[in-house]
Design a protein around this motif. Structure first.
Motif, PDB file in Angstrom:
ATOM      1  N   LYS A 298       0.815  -1.206   0.000  1.00 35.68           N
ATOM      2  CA  LYS A 298       0.000   0.000   0.000  1.00 35.68           C
ATOM      3  C   LYS A 298       0.854   1.264   0.000  1.00 35.68           C
ATOM      4  O   LYS A 298       1.917   1.318   0.629  1.00 35.68           O
ATOM      5  CB  LYS A 298      -0.920   0.033   1.230  1.00 35.68           C
ATOM      6  N   THR A 299       0.377   2.279  -0.689  1.00 32.99           N
ATOM      7  CA  THR A 299       0.941   3.616  -0.579  1.00 32.99           C
ATOM      8  C   THR A 299       0.621   4.142   0.820  1.00 32.99           C
ATOM      9  O   THR A 299      -0.448   3.856   1.370  1.00 32.99           O
ATOM     10  CB  THR A 299       0.312   4.536  -1.641  1.00 32.99           C
ATOM     11  N   LEU A 300       1.550   4.925   1.401  1.00 44.25           N
ATOM     12  CA  LEU A 300       1.388   5.372   2.781  1.00 44.25           C
ATOM     13  C   LEU A 300       1.252   6.891   2.871  1.00 44.25           C
ATOM     14  O   LEU A 300       1.964   7.633   2.182  1.00 44.25           O
ATOM     15  CB  LEU A 300       2.598   4.951   3.620  1.00 44.25           C
ATOM     16  N   LEU A 301       0.353   7.333   3.730  1.00 41.74           N
ATOM     17  CA  LEU A 301       0.262   8.737   4.134  1.00 41.74           C
ATOM     18  C   LEU A 301       0.333   8.745   5.654  1.00 41.74           C
ATOM     19  O   LEU A 301      -0.619   8.353   6.328  1.00 41.74           O
ATOM     20  CB  LEU A 301      -1.044   9.373   3.646  1.00 41.74           C
ATOM     21  N   VAL A 302       1.474   9.139   6.210  1.00 35.31           N
ATOM     22  CA  VAL A 302       1.733   8.978   7.641  1.00 35.31           C
ATOM     23  C   VAL A 302       2.263  10.286   8.225  1.00 35.31           C
ATOM     24  O   VAL A 302       3.034  11.001   7.597  1.00 35.31           O
ATOM     25  CB  VAL A 302       2.752   7.837   7.895  1.00 35.31           C
ATOM     26  N   SER A 303       1.846  10.573   9.436  1.00 34.53           N
ATOM     27  CA  SER A 303       2.297  11.763  10.153  1.00 34.53           C
ATOM     28  C   SER A 303       3.776  11.669  10.508  1.00 34.53           C
ATOM     29  O   SER A 303       4.293  10.592  10.826  1.00 34.53           O
ATOM     30  CB  SER A 303       1.471  11.912  11.435  1.00 34.53           C
ATOM     31  N   SER A 304       4.454  12.814  10.514  1.00 34.26           N
ATOM     32  CA  SER A 304       5.862  12.865  10.936  1.00 34.26           C
ATOM     33  C   SER A 304       6.013  12.534  12.412  1.00 34.26           C
ATOM     34  O   SER A 304       7.118  12.254  12.878  1.00 34.26           O
ATOM     35  CB  SER A 304       6.438  14.263  10.668  1.00 34.26           C
ATOM     36  N   LYS A 305       4.914  12.563  13.160  1.00 31.43           N
ATOM     37  CA  LYS A 305       4.955  12.253  14.593  1.00 31.43           C
ATOM     38  C   LYS A 305       5.053  10.752  14.847  1.00 31.43           C
ATOM     39  O   LYS A 305       5.303  10.324  15.976  1.00 31.43           O
ATOM     40  CB  LYS A 305       3.705  12.806  15.302  1.00 31.43           C
ATOM     41  N   ALA A 306       4.841   9.944  13.827  1.00 27.54           N
ATOM     42  CA  ALA A 306       5.037   8.491  13.955  1.00 27.54           C
ATOM     43  C   ALA A 306       6.534   8.208  13.931  1.00 27.54           C
ATOM     44  O   ALA A 306       7.247   8.663  13.029  1.00 27.54           O
ATOM     45  CB  ALA A 306       4.340   7.761  12.812  1.00 27.54           C
ATOM     46  N   GLY A 307       7.011   7.472  14.914  1.00 30.47           N
ATOM     47  CA  GLY A 307       8.441   7.262  15.067  1.00 30.47           C
ATOM     48  C   GLY A 307       9.123   6.659  13.865  1.00 30.47           C
ATOM     49  O   GLY A 307      10.279   6.964  13.573  1.00 30.47           O
ATOM     50  N   ASN A 308       8.419   5.800  13.129  1.00 27.52           N
ATOM     51  CA  ASN A 308       9.064   5.101  12.002  1.00 27.52           C
ATOM     52  C   ASN A 308       8.684   5.674  10.641  1.00 27.52           C
ATOM     53  O   ASN A 308       8.928   5.042   9.615  1.00 27.52           O
ATOM     54  CB  ASN A 308       8.731   3.608  12.048  1.00 27.52           C
ATOM     55  N   LEU A 312      10.048   4.215   6.966  1.00 28.81           N
ATOM     56  CA  LEU A 312       9.136   3.496   6.071  1.00 28.81           C
ATOM     57  C   LEU A 312       8.850   4.223   4.761  1.00 28.81           C
ATOM     58  O   LEU A 312       8.468   3.586   3.778  1.00 28.81           O
ATOM     59  CB  LEU A 312       7.798   3.249   6.789  1.00 28.81           C
ATOM     60  N   ILE A 313       9.009   5.544   4.760  1.00 31.33           N
ATOM     61  CA  ILE A 313       8.561   6.328   3.604  1.00 31.33           C
ATOM     62  C   ILE A 313       9.708   7.129   2.995  1.00 31.33           C
ATOM     63  O   ILE A 313      10.400   7.872   3.689  1.00 31.33           O
ATOM     64  CB  ILE A 313       7.426   7.296   4.003  1.00 31.33           C
ATOM     65  N   VAL A 314       9.891   6.945   1.694  1.00 27.48           N
ATOM     66  CA  VAL A 314      10.716   7.858   0.912  1.00 27.48           C
ATOM     67  C   VAL A 314       9.722   8.842   0.300  1.00 27.48           C
ATOM     68  O   VAL A 314       8.958   8.479  -0.600  1.00 27.48           O
ATOM     69  CB  VAL A 314      11.510   7.114  -0.179  1.00 27.48           C
ATOM     70  N   ASP A 315       9.691  10.053   0.828  1.00 29.24           N
ATOM     71  CA  ASP A 315       8.620  11.006   0.523  1.00 29.24           C
ATOM     72  C   ASP A 315       8.455  11.200  -0.985  1.00 29.24           C
ATOM     73  O   ASP A 315       9.405  11.535  -1.701  1.00 29.24           O
ATOM     74  CB  ASP A 315       8.924  12.353   1.196  1.00 29.24           C
ATOM     75  N   GLY A 316       7.228  10.940  -1.458  1.00 29.55           N
ATOM     76  CA  GLY A 316       6.927  11.093  -2.868  1.00 29.55           C
ATOM     77  C   GLY A 316       7.152   9.842  -3.690  1.00 29.55           C
ATOM     78  O   GLY A 316       6.666   9.751  -4.812  1.00 29.55           O
ATOM     79  N   GLU A 317       7.881   8.873  -3.127  1.00 38.80           N
ATOM     80  CA  GLU A 317       8.155   7.634  -3.879  1.00 38.80           C
ATOM     81  C   GLU A 317       7.193   6.507  -3.516  1.00 38.80           C
ATOM     82  O   GLU A 317       6.719   5.789  -4.389  1.00 38.80           O
ATOM     83  CB  GLU A 317       9.600   7.185  -3.649  1.00 38.80           C
ATOM     84  N   ASN A 318       6.955   6.318  -2.214  1.00 41.30           N
ATOM     85  CA  ASN A 318       5.981   5.291  -1.813  1.00 41.30           C
ATOM     86  C   ASN A 318       4.916   5.861  -0.891  1.00 41.30           C
ATOM     87  O   ASN A 318       4.164   5.135  -0.264  1.00 41.30           O
ATOM     88  CB  ASN A 318       6.675   4.105  -1.138  1.00 41.30           C
ATOM     89  N   GLY A 319       4.867   7.187  -0.830  1.00 38.09           N
ATOM     90  CA  GLY A 319       3.872   7.841   0.001  1.00 38.09           C
ATOM     91  C   GLY A 319       4.312   9.234   0.384  1.00 38.09           C
ATOM     92  O   GLY A 319       5.219   9.803  -0.225  1.00 38.09           O
ATOM     93  N   TRP A 320       3.668   9.756   1.441  1.00 35.61           N
ATOM     94  CA  TRP A 320       3.932  11.125   1.862  1.00 35.61           C
ATOM     95  C   TRP A 320       3.963  11.193   3.387  1.00 35.61           C
ATOM     96  O   TRP A 320       3.235  10.475   4.077  1.00 35.61           O
ATOM     97  CB  TRP A 320       2.844  12.061   1.338  1.00 35.61           C
ATOM     98  N   ILE A 321       4.833  12.074   3.893  1.00 32.07           N
ATOM     99  CA  ILE A 321       4.913  12.305   5.337  1.00 32.07           C
ATOM    100  C   ILE A 321       4.288  13.666   5.627  1.00 32.07           C
ATOM    101  O   ILE A 321       4.715  14.685   5.075  1.00 32.07           O
ATOM    102  CB  ILE A 321       6.379  12.277   5.824  1.00 32.07           C
ATOM    103  N   MET A 322       3.274  13.682   6.491  1.00 30.49           N
ATOM    104  CA  MET A 322       2.620  14.935   6.864  1.00 30.49           C
ATOM    105  C   MET A 322       3.410  15.617   7.970  1.00 30.49           C
ATOM    106  O   MET A 322       3.664  15.020   9.019  1.00 30.49           O
ATOM    107  CB  MET A 322       1.189  14.659   7.340  1.00 30.49           C
ATOM    108  N   GLY A 349       2.921   1.474  -4.000  1.00 29.36           N
ATOM    109  CA  GLY A 349       2.728   0.373  -3.058  1.00 29.36           C
ATOM    110  C   GLY A 349       3.786  -0.707  -3.201  1.00 29.36           C
ATOM    111  O   GLY A 349       4.224  -1.300  -2.202  1.00 29.36           O
ATOM    112  N   GLU A 350       4.216  -0.948  -4.422  1.00 24.29           N
ATOM    113  CA  GLU A 350       5.307  -1.918  -4.650  1.00 24.29           C
ATOM    114  C   GLU A 350       6.585  -1.450  -3.963  1.00 24.29           C
ATOM    115  O   GLU A 350       7.333  -2.255  -3.400  1.00 24.29           O
ATOM    116  CB  GLU A 350       5.545  -2.097  -6.157  1.00 24.29           C
ATOM    117  N   LYS A 351       6.830  -0.146  -3.998  1.00 23.57           N
ATOM    118  CA  LYS A 351       8.012   0.423  -3.342  1.00 23.57           C
ATOM    119  C   LYS A 351       7.923   0.236  -1.822  1.00 23.57           C
ATOM    120  O   LYS A 351       8.927  -0.064  -1.158  1.00 23.57           O
ATOM    121  CB  LYS A 351       8.131   1.904  -3.693  1.00 23.57           C
ATOM    122  N   SER A 352       6.728   0.399  -1.259  1.00 23.76           N
ATOM    123  CA  SER A 352       6.524   0.158   0.178  1.00 23.76           C
ATOM    124  C   SER A 352       6.915  -1.266   0.539  1.00 23.76           C
ATOM    125  O   SER A 352       7.581  -1.510   1.554  1.00 23.76           O
ATOM    126  CB  SER A 352       5.055   0.395   0.569  1.00 23.76           C
TER     127      SER A 352
END
Length: 378
Positions: A298-308, A312-322, A349-352
């Protein structure tokens, strides 16, 4: 022998401990887990002894509760450890847990390396003032060895103890369960659950409370470009009824589904049906749900407040960090998803999956831990 001292059994730790035991046996060692209690308030996991393929014991104790803090008092901890005669002890829990303090007070008697398994970081601190900070620093400076699940946690430990020896030990999930099989079909699951086939589906899995940012996300979604989107919110908590009423009042039932608490099998099915996993948390040491979603591509949209998040995310490649959980940032990212083609989301999602396969499997985590243990032998 490695002895892990931790608060209660959890499904994700059980899966890891099973693999860790196998890997330790390969090198002539073994695992024993000492649990301080069987459960805690607000934990919905069911303990099944048959799922635990490693030796474990439940310590007798007193289990008071102070405003969400569970200080398990286990008077026989040191007696058990002396009987087991471990080569290493790993304490998993909070820095101020009675078990952690007991281990430190008996450090010389135990005569083996004590490792603190820490998930803490600055964005996840619940209580902090100069007195608590002094105690935290005092305790963490008395420990020599640490394992942490992400970069934020490493920075946190080194802030309090610059001489600490720190190794990465990512929290893992049961990747065999949270992985796609040839029988899994996104279309079939969407059809069976009455989910739209033509929309981009966002899934959120969390408790419904202030810390998880669920109302913030709902309010932003209400104002965003939502015509091509559909949200599934999984979980329960203090805002369940509030969300239920708002969805009805705002006439958003055709865009927003509230499922309540689900068993893991159903969570997995909704994740397979999804295009994007979302976690708008305001504070989270090391959430497992984005790891599970990543194994399901899955593509990820995760808060920067999440420790990992950065692990887990290369911003723009497999999702976005808020960067923040506010209306502007949430709306911006929801609109980005709305404007991203489904085939692009699939590639993301494949990148994730590639990221978690390289660093977050139980076998690799176990092997790396064993290498670390051998480096710090007495």
């Amino acid at each position: 022998m490695l002895v892990v001292v931790t608060n209660i059994p959890t499904p994700y730790r059980t899966a890891f401990f099973n693999t860790l035991q196998q890997e330790l046996l390969r090198v002539g060692q073994s695992l024993h887990v000492l649990y301080c209690a069987k459960t805690e308030t607000g934990r919905y996991w069911q303990f099944d002894p048959e799922e635990n393929h490693y030796p474990f014991s439940f310590l007798k104790g007193w289990h008071p509760e102070f405003k969400g803090y569970y200080p398990h008092i286990n008077f026989e901890l040191i007696i058990h450890l002396k009987k087991l005669k471990p080569n290493w002890i790993m304490a998993a829990g909070s820095w101020n847990a009675p078990a952690t303090i007991t281990l430190l007070l008996n450090k010389k008697k135990l005569n083996c390396p004590i490792i603190f398994w820490s998930e803490g970081h600055f964005d996840a601190q619940v209580r902090s003032n100069k007195y608590i900070d002094y105690l935290r620093r005092t305790i963490l400076k008395k420990l020599d060895y640490f394992v942490v699940p992400n970069l934020k946690s490493k920075e946190y430990i080194l802030h309090y103890n610059r001489n600490a020896v720190v190794e990465f030990l990512p929290n893992t999930v049961d990747e065999s369960f949270f992985s796609l099989s040839i029988n899994d079909s996104k279309v079939q699951i969407r059809t069976s659950k009455g989910l739209p086939l033509d929309k981009t589906i966002l899934v959120l899995v969390s408790s419904l409370d202030t810390r998880k940012g669920v109302l913030d996300f709902y309010d932003a979604f209400k104002e965003a470009k939502r015509d091509s989107l559909y949200v599934v919110q999984i979980g329960t908590g203090e805002f369940y009824e509030t969300l239920k009423k708002r969805i009805a009042t705002d006439n958003l039932a055709k865009y927003y589904r509230l499922t309540g608490q689900l068993v893991p099998k159903e969570v997995r099915e909704y994740l397979i049906a999804a295009d994007v996993f979302v976690l708008p948390t305001k504070s989270d040491p090391n959430p497992l749900s984005p790891i599970e979603a990543s194994f399901l591509k899955k593509t990820l949209l995760v808060s920067s407040k999440a420790g990992n998040a950065k692990d887990l995310i290369v911003d723009g490649e497999n999702g976005w960090i808020m960067k923040e959980i506010n209306n502007e940032e949430l709306m911006k990212n929801i609109n980005i998803i709305a404007n991203t083609k489904k085939e692009v989301l699939e590639m993301m999602g494949e990148k994730s999956f590639d990221i978690v396969s390289n660093s977050f499997t139980r076998k690799k985590a176990s092997e790396n831990l064993i290498i670390f243990l051998n480096k710090i032998k007495n």
